[in-house]
Structures are given as structure tokens and as C-alpha cells.
Write a protein that holds these residues in place. Structure first.
Motif, PDB file in Angstrom:
ATOM      1  N   ALA A   1       0.851  -1.191   0.000  1.00 45.37           N
ATOM      2  CA  ALA A   1       0.000   0.000   0.000  1.00 45.37           C
ATOM      3  C   ALA A   1       0.887   1.241   0.000  1.00 45.37           C
ATOM      4  O   ALA A   1       2.045   1.190   0.436  1.00 45.37           O
ATOM      5  CB  ALA A   1      -0.905   0.018   1.227  1.00 45.37           C
ATOM      6  N   GLU A   2       0.329   2.338  -0.460  1.00 42.69           N
ATOM      7  CA  GLU A   2       1.026   3.621  -0.350  1.00 42.69           C
ATOM      8  C   GLU A   2       0.863   4.090   1.090  1.00 42.69           C
ATOM      9  O   GLU A   2      -0.245   4.189   1.599  1.00 42.69           O
ATOM     10  CB  GLU A   2       0.431   4.638  -1.325  1.00 42.69           C
ATOM     11  N   VAL A   3       1.978   4.373   1.763  1.00 43.87           N
ATOM     12  CA  VAL A   3       1.921   4.662   3.193  1.00 43.87           C
ATOM     13  C   VAL A   3       2.402   6.058   3.574  1.00 43.87           C
ATOM     14  O   VAL A   3       2.218   6.479   4.719  1.00 43.87           O
ATOM     15  CB  VAL A   3       2.723   3.610   4.001  1.00 43.87           C
ATOM     16  N   ALA A   4       3.013   6.787   2.660  1.00 41.71           N
ATOM     17  CA  ALA A   4       3.513   8.129   2.979  1.00 41.71           C
ATOM     18  C   ALA A   4       3.564   8.958   1.705  1.00 41.71           C
ATOM     19  O   ALA A   4       3.418   8.436   0.598  1.00 41.71           O
ATOM     20  CB  ALA A   4       4.888   8.061   3.619  1.00 41.71           C
ATOM     21  N   ASP A   5       3.756  10.263   1.889  1.00 42.96           N
ATOM     22  CA  ASP A   5       3.856  11.207   0.767  1.00 42.96           C
ATOM     23  C   ASP A   5       2.594  11.201  -0.088  1.00 42.96           C
ATOM     24  O   ASP A   5       2.654  11.316  -1.307  1.00 42.96           O
ATOM     25  CB  ASP A   5       5.085  10.897  -0.107  1.00 42.96           C
ATOM     26  N   LEU A   6       1.452  11.091   0.551  1.00 43.36           N
ATOM     27  CA  LEU A   6       0.191  10.945  -0.176  1.00 43.36           C
ATOM     28  C   LEU A   6      -0.169  12.175  -1.005  1.00 43.36           C
ATOM     29  O   LEU A   6      -0.810  12.048  -2.051  1.00 43.36           O
ATOM     30  CB  LEU A   6      -0.941  10.623   0.801  1.00 43.36           C
ATOM     31  N   ASP A   7       0.220  13.355  -0.558  1.00 46.55           N
ATOM     32  CA  ASP A   7      -0.147  14.577  -1.278  1.00 46.55           C
ATOM     33  C   ASP A   7       0.972  15.144  -2.140  1.00 46.55           C
ATOM     34  O   ASP A   7       0.833  16.226  -2.702  1.00 46.55           O
ATOM     35  CB  ASP A   7      -0.610  15.645  -0.277  1.00 46.55           C
ATOM     36  N   ASP A   8       2.069  14.445  -2.253  1.00 41.46           N
ATOM     37  CA  ASP A   8       3.183  14.879  -3.093  1.00 41.46           C
ATOM     38  C   ASP A   8       3.089  14.142  -4.426  1.00 41.46           C
ATOM     39  O   ASP A   8       3.207  12.925  -4.472  1.00 41.46           O
ATOM     40  CB  ASP A   8       4.506  14.582  -2.403  1.00 41.46           C
ATOM     41  N   MET A   9       2.890  14.883  -5.503  1.00 43.76           N
ATOM     42  CA  MET A   9       2.643  14.233  -6.792  1.00 43.76           C
ATOM     43  C   MET A   9       3.887  13.615  -7.423  1.00 43.76           C
ATOM     44  O   MET A   9       3.789  12.863  -8.377  1.00 43.76           O
ATOM     45  CB  MET A   9       1.999  15.217  -7.766  1.00 43.76           C
ATOM     46  N   ARG A  10       5.063  13.887  -6.874  1.00 43.52           N
ATOM     47  CA  ARG A  10       6.292  13.356  -7.473  1.00 43.52           C
ATOM     48  C   ARG A  10       6.993  12.307  -6.622  1.00 43.52           C
ATOM     49  O   ARG A  10       8.029  11.786  -7.018  1.00 43.52           O
ATOM     50  CB  ARG A  10       7.247  14.496  -7.781  1.00 43.52           C
ATOM     51  N   VAL A  11       6.434  11.999  -5.458  1.00 43.57           N
ATOM     52  CA  VAL A  11       7.043  10.996  -4.574  1.00 43.57           C
ATOM     53  C   VAL A  11       5.942  10.074  -4.048  1.00 43.57           C
ATOM     54  O   VAL A  11       4.874  10.533  -3.684  1.00 43.57           O
ATOM     55  CB  VAL A  11       7.761  11.672  -3.377  1.00 43.57           C
ATOM     56  N   ALA A  12       6.246   8.780  -4.020  1.00 38.15           N
ATOM     57  CA  ALA A  12       5.332   7.796  -3.428  1.00 38.15           C
ATOM     58  C   ALA A  12       6.155   6.851  -2.568  1.00 38.15           C
ATOM     59  O   ALA A  12       7.220   6.394  -2.993  1.00 38.15           O
ATOM     60  CB  ALA A  12       4.603   7.012  -4.519  1.00 38.15           C
ATOM     61  N   THR A  13       5.684   6.585  -1.376  1.00 36.50           N
ATOM     62  CA  THR A  13       6.347   5.620  -0.505  1.00 36.50           C
ATOM     63  C   THR A  13       5.412   4.441  -0.309  1.00 36.50           C
ATOM     64  O   THR A  13       4.282   4.604   0.139  1.00 36.50           O
ATOM     65  CB  THR A  13       6.708   6.246   0.856  1.00 36.50           C
ATOM     66  N   LEU A  14       5.901   3.263  -0.681  1.00 41.40           N
ATOM     67  CA  LEU A  14       5.108   2.042  -0.592  1.00 41.40           C
ATOM     68  C   LEU A  14       5.570   1.213   0.597  1.00 41.40           C
ATOM     69  O   LEU A  14       6.774   1.082   0.849  1.00 41.40           O
ATOM     70  CB  LEU A  14       5.265   1.210  -1.864  1.00 41.40           C
ATOM     71  N   GLY A  15       4.619   0.655   1.317  1.00 41.02           N
ATOM     72  CA  GLY A  15       4.906  -0.303   2.376  1.00 41.02           C
ATOM     73  C   GLY A  15       4.566  -1.691   1.866  1.00 41.02           C
ATOM     74  O   GLY A  15       3.500  -1.903   1.285  1.00 41.02           O
ATOM     75  N   ILE A  16       5.484  -2.626   2.060  1.00 41.28           N
ATOM     76  CA  ILE A  16       5.306  -3.994   1.573  1.00 41.28           C
ATOM     77  C   ILE A  16       5.529  -4.942   2.742  1.00 41.28           C
ATOM     78  O   ILE A  16       6.487  -4.771   3.500  1.00 41.28           O
ATOM     79  CB  ILE A  16       6.310  -4.316   0.450  1.00 41.28           C
ATOM     80  N   VAL A  17       4.652  -5.929   2.898  1.00 42.02           N
ATOM     81  CA  VAL A  17       4.824  -6.921   3.959  1.00 42.02           C
ATOM     82  C   VAL A  17       4.638  -8.332   3.410  1.00 42.02           C
ATOM     83  O   VAL A  17       3.858  -8.558   2.482  1.00 42.02           O
ATOM     84  CB  VAL A  17       3.847  -6.706   5.138  1.00 42.02           C
ATOM     85  N   CYS A  18       5.382  -9.248   3.989  1.00 41.23           N
ATOM     86  CA  CYS A  18       5.211 -10.669   3.695  1.00 41.23           C
ATOM     87  C   CYS A  18       5.488 -11.430   4.987  1.00 41.23           C
ATOM     88  O   CYS A  18       6.126 -10.917   5.902  1.00 41.23           O
ATOM     89  CB  CYS A  18       6.136 -11.124   2.573  1.00 41.23           C
ATOM     90  N   ILE A  19       5.022 -12.647   5.062  1.00 38.79           N
ATOM     91  CA  ILE A  19       5.233 -13.470   6.250  1.00 38.79           C
ATOM     92  C   ILE A  19       5.747 -14.832   5.809  1.00 38.79           C
ATOM     93  O   ILE A  19       5.359 -15.351   4.755  1.00 38.79           O
ATOM     94  CB  ILE A  19       3.945 -13.591   7.094  1.00 38.79           C
ATOM     95  N   SER A  20       6.659 -15.369   6.614  1.00 45.79           N
ATOM     96  CA  SER A  20       7.253 -16.656   6.291  1.00 45.79           C
ATOM     97  C   SER A  20       7.673 -17.340   7.590  1.00 45.79           C
ATOM     98  O   SER A  20       7.662 -16.732   8.658  1.00 45.79           O
ATOM     99  CB  SER A  20       8.483 -16.443   5.392  1.00 45.79           C
ATOM    100  N   ASN A  21       8.082 -18.583   7.477  1.00 44.53           N
ATOM    101  CA  ASN A  21       8.611 -19.277   8.644  1.00 44.53           C
ATOM    102  C   ASN A  21      10.131 -19.268   8.658  1.00 44.53           C
ATOM    103  O   ASN A  21      10.744 -19.790   9.578  1.00 44.53           O
ATOM    104  CB  ASN A  21       8.074 -20.712   8.726  1.00 44.53           C
ATOM    105  N   GLN A  22      10.751 -18.680   7.626  1.00 43.42           N
ATOM    106  CA  GLN A  22      12.204 -18.577   7.542  1.00 43.42           C
ATOM    107  C   GLN A  22      12.601 -17.143   7.192  1.00 43.42           C
ATOM    108  O   GLN A  22      12.051 -16.549   6.254  1.00 43.42           O
ATOM    109  CB  GLN A  22      12.767 -19.502   6.480  1.00 43.42           C
ATOM    110  N   ALA A  23      13.579 -16.622   7.909  1.00 45.62           N
ATOM    111  CA  ALA A  23      14.050 -15.262   7.658  1.00 45.62           C
ATOM    112  C   ALA A  23      14.629 -15.127   6.254  1.00 45.62           C
ATOM    113  O   ALA A  23      14.400 -14.124   5.575  1.00 45.62           O
ATOM    114  CB  ALA A  23      15.087 -14.860   8.706  1.00 45.62           C
ATOM    115  N   SER A  24      15.360 -16.129   5.806  1.00 44.90           N
ATOM    116  CA  SER A  24      15.978 -16.050   4.480  1.00 44.90           C
ATOM    117  C   SER A  24      14.918 -15.977   3.380  1.00 44.90           C
ATOM    118  O   SER A  24      15.092 -15.247   2.391  1.00 44.90           O
ATOM    119  CB  SER A  24      16.903 -17.248   4.241  1.00 44.90           C
ATOM    120  N   HIS A  25      13.818 -16.700   3.559  1.00 43.07           N
ATOM    121  CA  HIS A  25      12.749 -16.673   2.561  1.00 43.07           C
ATOM    122  C   HIS A  25      12.063 -15.308   2.537  1.00 43.07           C
ATOM    123  O   HIS A  25      11.788 -14.763   1.467  1.00 43.07           O
ATOM    124  CB  HIS A  25      11.723 -17.778   2.830  1.00 43.07           C
ATOM    125  N   ALA A  26      11.785 -14.737   3.699  1.00 40.95           N
ATOM    126  CA  ALA A  26      11.149 -13.418   3.764  1.00 40.95           C
ATOM    127  C   ALA A  26      12.050 -12.363   3.145  1.00 40.95           C
ATOM    128  O   ALA A  26      11.587 -11.504   2.373  1.00 40.95           O
ATOM    129  CB  ALA A  26      10.815 -13.058   5.207  1.00 40.95           C
TER     130      ALA A  26
END
Length: 98
Positions: free
Chosen positions: A43-68
Motif C-alpha cells: 500500500a502507499e503509506v507516505a507522501d500521499l499529497d506529493d505528486m512526485r514521490v510515493a512511498t510504498l509499504g510492503i509486507v510478507c510473512i514466512s517461517n524462515q528469515a531467508s525466505h522473507a
């Protein structure tokens, strides 16, 4: 049983965006592609009103740190390859052990 939550913040610089509508079109396109391709939360998580910058937040879950960690790296590479109107800037990743 241990779970690992992988979190990434990816900043996009959209030089060719001249309105919030342009920005939202790019963000919507890339977030939909990531969801469909990787089944990860994004999802877009920051810089919502700035038309030239977008900050995306990405999450995943796993049972191994290397896989995540590998999954986050693959998603960032996918975004870099498929971003049409800009470039990827800062990338911050974190693995949270639950």
C-alpha cells in the motif's frame, strides 16, 4: 513455531508525474501487479499529497528469515523493472521475529 514478518518501505520518485491523478495511476498499477504476482501486502503509506514521490509499504510473512528477505528483494527488483514513469529511490527493509 516462529514466524518472520518482512517489511519494506520503498520510495518512488515520479519525475514524469504532473498531477496526483498521474501518481495514483502509477501507484495503483504497481501495487496491483505486486499483489497478483507475489500475494504480498502492499500500500502507499507516505507522501500521499506529493505528486512526485510515493512511498510504498510492503509486507510478507514466512517461517524462515531467508525466505522473507528473498521475497522482499524479489518484489523490489520487480518494482524496479516494471516502474514506467519513475525510479526507485530509498529502500528500507526489516525482518521482525514473532
Amino acid at each position: 513455531m516462529s514466524s518472520i514478518v518482512g517489511v519494506a518501505h520503498v520510495t518512488l520518485y515520479l519525475e514524469d508525474s504532473f498531477s496526483l491523478k498521474d501518481k495514483r495511476q502509477v501507484v495503483r498499477s504497481i501495487t496491483a501487479r505486486v499483489r497478483n504476482q507475489f500475494n504480498a501486502g502492499i500500500a502507499e503509506v507516505a507522501d500521499l499529497d506529493d505528486m512526485r514521490v510515493a512511498t510504498l509499504g510492503i509486507v510478507c510473512i514466512s517461517n524462515q528469515a531467508s525466505h522473507a528477505d528473498e521475497m522482499l528483494a524479489t518484489i523490489v527488483q520487480f518494482i524496479e523493472r516494471n516502474l514506467e514513469l519513475g525510479v526507485v529511490g530509498e529502500i528500507e527493509t526489516e525482518l521482525i521475529h514473532m
